[in-house]
Design a protein around this motif. Structure first.
Motif, PDB file in Angstrom:
ATOM      1  N   ALA A   1       0.828  -1.200   0.000  1.00 17.99           N
ATOM      2  CA  ALA A   1       0.000   0.000   0.000  1.00 17.99           C
ATOM      3  C   ALA A   1       0.865   1.254   0.000  1.00 17.99           C
ATOM      4  O   ALA A   1       0.570   2.248  -0.697  1.00 17.99           O
ATOM      5  CB  ALA A   1      -0.920  -0.007   1.219  1.00 17.99           C
TER       6      ALA A   1
ATOM      7  N   ALA B   1       0.853   3.960  -3.054  1.00 15.65           N
ATOM      8  CA  ALA B   1       0.537   5.364  -2.798  1.00 15.65           C
ATOM      9  C   ALA B   1       1.643   6.264  -3.322  1.00 15.65           C
ATOM     10  O   ALA B   1       1.379   7.331  -3.910  1.00 15.65           O
ATOM     11  CB  ALA B   1       0.316   5.587  -1.305  1.00 15.65           C
TER      12      ALA B   1
ATOM     13  N   LEU C   1      -3.652   5.536  -5.787  1.00 15.86           N
ATOM     14  CA  LEU C   1      -4.245   5.714  -4.469  1.00 15.86           C
ATOM     15  C   LEU C   1      -5.384   4.731  -4.197  1.00 15.86           C
ATOM     16  O   LEU C   1      -5.536   4.249  -3.072  1.00 15.86           O
ATOM     17  CB  LEU C   1      -4.737   7.151  -4.293  1.00 15.86           C
ATOM     18  N   SER C   2      -6.203   4.460  -5.199  1.00 22.16           N
ATOM     19  CA  SER C   2      -7.317   3.533  -4.978  1.00 22.16           C
ATOM     20  C   SER C   2      -6.799   2.137  -4.654  1.00 22.16           C
ATOM     21  O   SER C   2      -7.278   1.470  -3.715  1.00 22.16           O
ATOM     22  CB  SER C   2      -8.220   3.487  -6.220  1.00 22.16           C
TER      23      SER C   2
ATOM     24  N   ALA D   1      -5.312   2.164  -1.178  1.00 25.57           N
ATOM     25  CA  ALA D   1      -6.331   2.112  -0.119  1.00 25.57           C
ATOM     26  C   ALA D   1      -6.885   0.713   0.045  1.00 25.57           C
ATOM     27  O   ALA D   1      -7.154   0.258   1.166  1.00 25.57           O
ATOM     28  CB  ALA D   1      -7.459   3.091  -0.456  1.00 25.57           C
ATOM     29  N   GLU D   2      -7.045   0.004  -1.067  1.00 22.74           N
ATOM     30  CA  GLU D   2      -7.552  -1.365  -0.994  1.00 22.74           C
ATOM     31  C   GLU D   2      -6.573  -2.267  -0.247  1.00 22.74           C
ATOM     32  O   GLU D   2      -6.980  -3.062   0.610  1.00 22.74           O
ATOM     33  CB  GLU D   2      -7.789  -1.908  -2.401  1.00 22.74           C
TER      34      GLU D   2
ATOM     35  N   GLN E   1      -3.760   4.311   5.976  1.00 21.96           N
ATOM     36  CA  GLN E   1      -5.023   4.772   5.387  1.00 21.96           C
ATOM     37  C   GLN E   1      -5.161   6.283   5.504  1.00 21.96           C
ATOM     38  O   GLN E   1      -5.623   6.950   4.568  1.00 21.96           O
ATOM     39  CB  GLN E   1      -6.196   4.078   6.080  1.00 21.96           C
TER      40      GLN E   1
ATOM     41  N   ILE F   1      -2.899   7.896   2.957  1.00 19.87           N
ATOM     42  CA  ILE F   1      -3.478   7.798   1.609  1.00 19.87           C
ATOM     43  C   ILE F   1      -4.616   8.804   1.462  1.00 19.87           C
ATOM     44  O   ILE F   1      -4.734   9.494   0.442  1.00 19.87           O
ATOM     45  CB  ILE F   1      -3.972   6.367   1.334  1.00 19.87           C
ATOM     46  N   GLY F   2      -5.462   8.892   2.486  1.00 19.67           N
ATOM     47  CA  GLY F   2      -6.557   9.862   2.435  1.00 19.67           C
ATOM     48  C   GLY F   2      -6.065  11.287   2.319  1.00 19.67           C
ATOM     49  O   GLY F   2      -6.662  12.114   1.629  1.00 19.67           O
TER      50      GLY F   2
ATOM     51  N   ARG G   1      -5.362  12.230  -1.354  1.00 18.57           N
ATOM     52  CA  ARG G   1      -6.452  12.326  -2.318  1.00 18.57           C
ATOM     53  C   ARG G   1      -6.746  13.797  -2.610  1.00 18.57           C
ATOM     54  O   ARG G   1      -6.608  14.641  -1.721  1.00 18.57           O
ATOM     55  CB  ARG G   1      -7.704  11.639  -1.780  1.00 18.57           C
TER      56      ARG G   1
END
Length: 783
Positions: free
Chosen positions: A665, A669, A674-675, A678-679, A704, A707-708, A711
């Protein structure tokens, strides 16, 4: 209590309990609260309490904290003796006294009951106390009302003490002479009723006079009867038989006692007693049999070179009909070194379950999958057909097959085998085998990511190994416990330090459970390009070390015999059994240090170590791929990490899979995906929750959030995606206007406003009006 064994030269009178009355502190005042869990019970003890003492106190009190005051003054050896015999060793603690305010009949009955043990028959208690039934039955009512005794089961006339420690306190208050007389009377009454030798033995052993051959034979018969279920009790009775036996006892009887005592001591893990018996066995047995016994003891203690010399010499002199046991032991020593050809040659004619397990172990260590599978399937077929009693006779086979499955990365099969072995060993009193079984169980569970269960088994192993004076096995259990705590809490000062101090042989065998904080490169990676080409590191920090991209938590506070098994692996040759629910001393030169578990090779853990895990095994390959990915750039790392995560998932190594997906992850990132990042972070968090790894969960949540934070924020850049009407509604929301006012201003319905807001939320990625206003969405309308 230190049990007295005085010489009796004449008939004993029945004990007179009535003269022993006096003021005493009443142990019935101990509050019988519901038992606490192990974790809550441990919280009542001092932080420095050893694992062995903590486990002993929990076992003796049954988790009832009110009894702690009674046991607190006892030393660890005294607690071990109390747990082994049910008798207080030494003077009774001052505040632990027999129930007071009892009349003479009640006192006689309760002391007679303490001599008989739980459960007791009131008729026998009356006979031992020399009281009539008319007086005893009302006394039982008084004792039951006081909470001293209670019915054993509904529908039977048997009773038992409210708590085993209450019985031990009452027994300890009986003076030595009266106690001997009471046991003599109990043996006499049981003999008159035609009781079995095992029922009479405990009383005979504590009251018989020397020189009585019939008593010696009775104790020997009783020991044979309980050898398969209570070897420690057999040791006690056989020692009493040897003390009672006259000097001119028949040689056959003497030989029987020595051999039976050896077998009982070996099962109980009393290696010191075994060594003491070896000179006598040398006088009574032929050289081949003695060589095999000496080699068994040496192997159990991890002295493989000594065992190999003994077996080789014994095999040269042994007749053919006595050679198979020696060959089997030699094959075992070859198997742990991965010497598969030697194993095949030695066991060419042996088709038993022990030989099959040794072949499986040799195949696993040597990396020969076909031999492992063939041996494992054959041995497992034998073991599946056995009930618990029969399996207890083959716990060594379970140990070898379990470690074979672990080395072959068949962790689910290993956990199931060790669980069944622990269950059988507990029921049969095989104390000597329990530490290795529990150690294997903890190791397999930790590889599977079942942290809570692994911690319990490792703690139980450490306590039992300490009780048996096995610092090497206790050291390994501490290492496993430290590793599990690091995975759970992120305690590098505990887990990483212990793992880093472990010898290379430990890492070769236990690479699957050592946490990334250990800062070690993949085992066996020295000077070798990992699978798929060059690029593996040869000296950098290992996963999670100083060069690692994932930061680790601050040190936590470490604190910590058997449960459920994972489902079968589709390619496993070993079927899994139903889960179990838990429920010898000799000095070693190995250091008993939390950070120095000793040398695995020659420790008796795997009966030695050997070549370790084959490099082609999926989990081992995944670990190599992980290390290569950690040192590679993002473009090269992503496919390596995906393959590593798949390999860990194939072996059900949830902790390592979660850690790998976390690193994946992070790299995704960094690459702007990013998607996908996040997964993967979400999957890592789910694995953390499933395993109970708080450390991994915290890292996943941090990832997480990171990553957020990367965005695109809802703002001017997002405004063009909105229609003119949607942008107007966003501006009104930012002004604090409710939906009704917005509808009136725009001359539309409230439902239309709500529909617009739903589309706005979807486009901007927010979930509420408040979040929409706070995000600064909706500047100007698209031009």
């Amino acid at each position: 209590m230190r049990r007295e064994d005085p010489v009796r030269t004449g008939p004993l009178q029945a004990p007179d309990f009535s003269s022993l009355a006096g003021p005493m502190n009443d142990v019935t005042a101990v509050p019988e609260t519901p038992p606490l869990s192990r974790e809550r019970f441990a919280g009542l003890l001092d932080a420095g309490t050893s694992v062995e003492r903590r486990c002993l106190l929990y076992e003796l009190t049954g988790g009832i904290p009110g009894w702690l005051a009674t046991l607190a003054p006892l030393t660890d050896p005294e607690l071990r003796e109390l747990a082994r015999t049910g008798l207080f060793p030494g003077p009774l603690p001052q505040h632990a006294r027999e129930p007071d305010r009892l009349g003479p009949v009640e006192r006689d009955v309760v002391r007679a009951a303490a001599v008989l043990g739980d459960p007791f028959d009131p008729a026998l208690a009356a006979a031992v106390a020399r009281r009539g039934a008319a007086a005893v039955l009302p006394a039982l009512d008084v004792l039951a009302e006081r909470g001293i005794i209670s019915p054993h089961t509904v529908g039977t006339p048997l009773f038992r003490f409210r708590h085993p420690l209450l019985r031990a306190v009452v027994y300890a208050r009986i003076p030595p002479g009266a106690r001997i007389a009471a046991h003599a009377r109990a043996a006499e009454v049981l003999d008159e009723t035609g009781a079995e030798p095992a029922q009479r033995a405990v009383h005979v052993a504590r009251s018989a006079a020397p020189g009585d051959l019939s008593t010696v034979r009775l104790l020997a018969d009783a020991a044979d009867h309980v050898l398969g279920s209570a070897p420690e009790r057999a040791v006690e009775w056989l020692r009493a038989a040897r003390r009672i036996a006259p000097f001119d006892a028949p040689p056959a009887l003497r030989r029987r006692l020595v051999l039976a005592l050896w077998r009982a001591a070996e099962r109980a893990g009393d290696h010191r007693l075994c060594r003491e018996l070896l000179p006598e066995l040398g006088d009574l047995e032929d050289a081949t049999a003695v060589a095999e016994l000496r080699a068994r003891l040496a192997i159990d203690l991890g002295r493989h070179d000594e065992a190999r010399d003994l077996l080789t010499a014994g095999l040269r002199a042994a007749p053919e009909d006595k050679a198979p046991p020696l060959r089997l032991r030699l094959a075992l020593l070859a198997a742990v070194r991965g010497e598969l050809p030697a194993v095949r040659e030695l066991l060419a004619e042996d088709r038993g379950p022990e030989a099959a397990a040794v072949v499986a172990l040799a195949g696993a260590v040597a990396g020969h999958t076909a031999d492992y599978r063939a041996g494992a399937a054959a041995a497992a077929a034998f073991l599946r057909a056995m009930d618990a009693a029969a399996l207890a006779e083959h716990v060594e086979t379970v140990v070898r097959l379990g470690w074979a499955a672990h080395v072959a990365e068949d962790f689910s099969a290993a956990a199931g085998l060790f669980a069944r072995g622990v269950r059988a060993a507990r029921r049969a009193g095989r104390s000597g085998a329990l530490p290795r079984l529990l150690l294997g169980h903890a190791c397999a569970l930790l590889a599977l990511g079942r942290l809570a269960e692994a911690l319990r088994s490792a703690e139980d192993c450490e306590a039992r190994a300490s009780t048996l004076h096995r610092p090497d096995l206790a050291g390994f259990a501490r290492l496993l416990r430290a590793s599990a705590l690091t995975w759970r809490d992120g305690c590098p000062r505990t887990g990483a330090a212990a793992a880093a101090a472990a010898p290379a042989a430990v890492e070769r065998l236990w690479w699957a459970v050592l946490p990334p904080e250990a800062g070690r490169r993949p085992p066996g990676n020295e000077g070798h390009d990992g699978p798929g080409g060059s690029g593996s590191r040869d000296g950098d920090d290992g996963p999670g070390g100083p060069a690692g991209p994932i930061s680790h938590d601050a040190p936590g506070s470490p604190d910590s015999p058997i449960s459920h098994d994972a489902p079968d692996s589709p390619d496993s040759p070993i079927s899994h059994d139903a889960p179990d629910s838990p429920d010898s001393p000799i000095s070693h030169d190995a250091p008993d240090s939390p950070d120095s578990p000793g040398n695995l090779e020659g420790s008796g853990v795997l009966e030695g170590s050997g070549a370790g895990v084959p490099r082609t095994a999926p989990g081992r390959r995944a670990r190599d791929l992980y290390a290569r990915a950690e040192a590679a750039d993002d473009g090269r790392a992503l496919p390596l990490l995906r393959e590593a995560a798949s390999g860990f998932a194939d072996r059900r190594m949830a902790l390592w899979e979660g850690h790998t997906r976390l690193l994946l992850a992070q790299r995704l990132a960094r690459a702007g995906e990013l998607s996908a990042a996040a997964e993967e972070a979400g999957r890592a968090k789910a694995l953390a929750v499933a395993t109970g790894s708080g450390r991994l969960r915290r890292l996943a949540i941090d990832q997480q959030r990171a990553i957020g934070g990367r965005r695109p924020r809802v703002g001017a850049a997002a405004t063009p995606a909105l229609s003119v009407r949607e942008s107007e509604i966003v501006r009104m929301v930012r002004l604090g206007m409710p939906n009704r006012d917005i509808a009136d201003t725009l001359v539309i319905s409230v439902k239309t406003v709500e529909a617009h807001l739903t589309r706005i939320f979807r486009k901007t990625g927010v979930r509420s009006r408040t979040a929409l206003a706070a995000a600064g969405a909706g500047g100007t309308a698209p031009g």
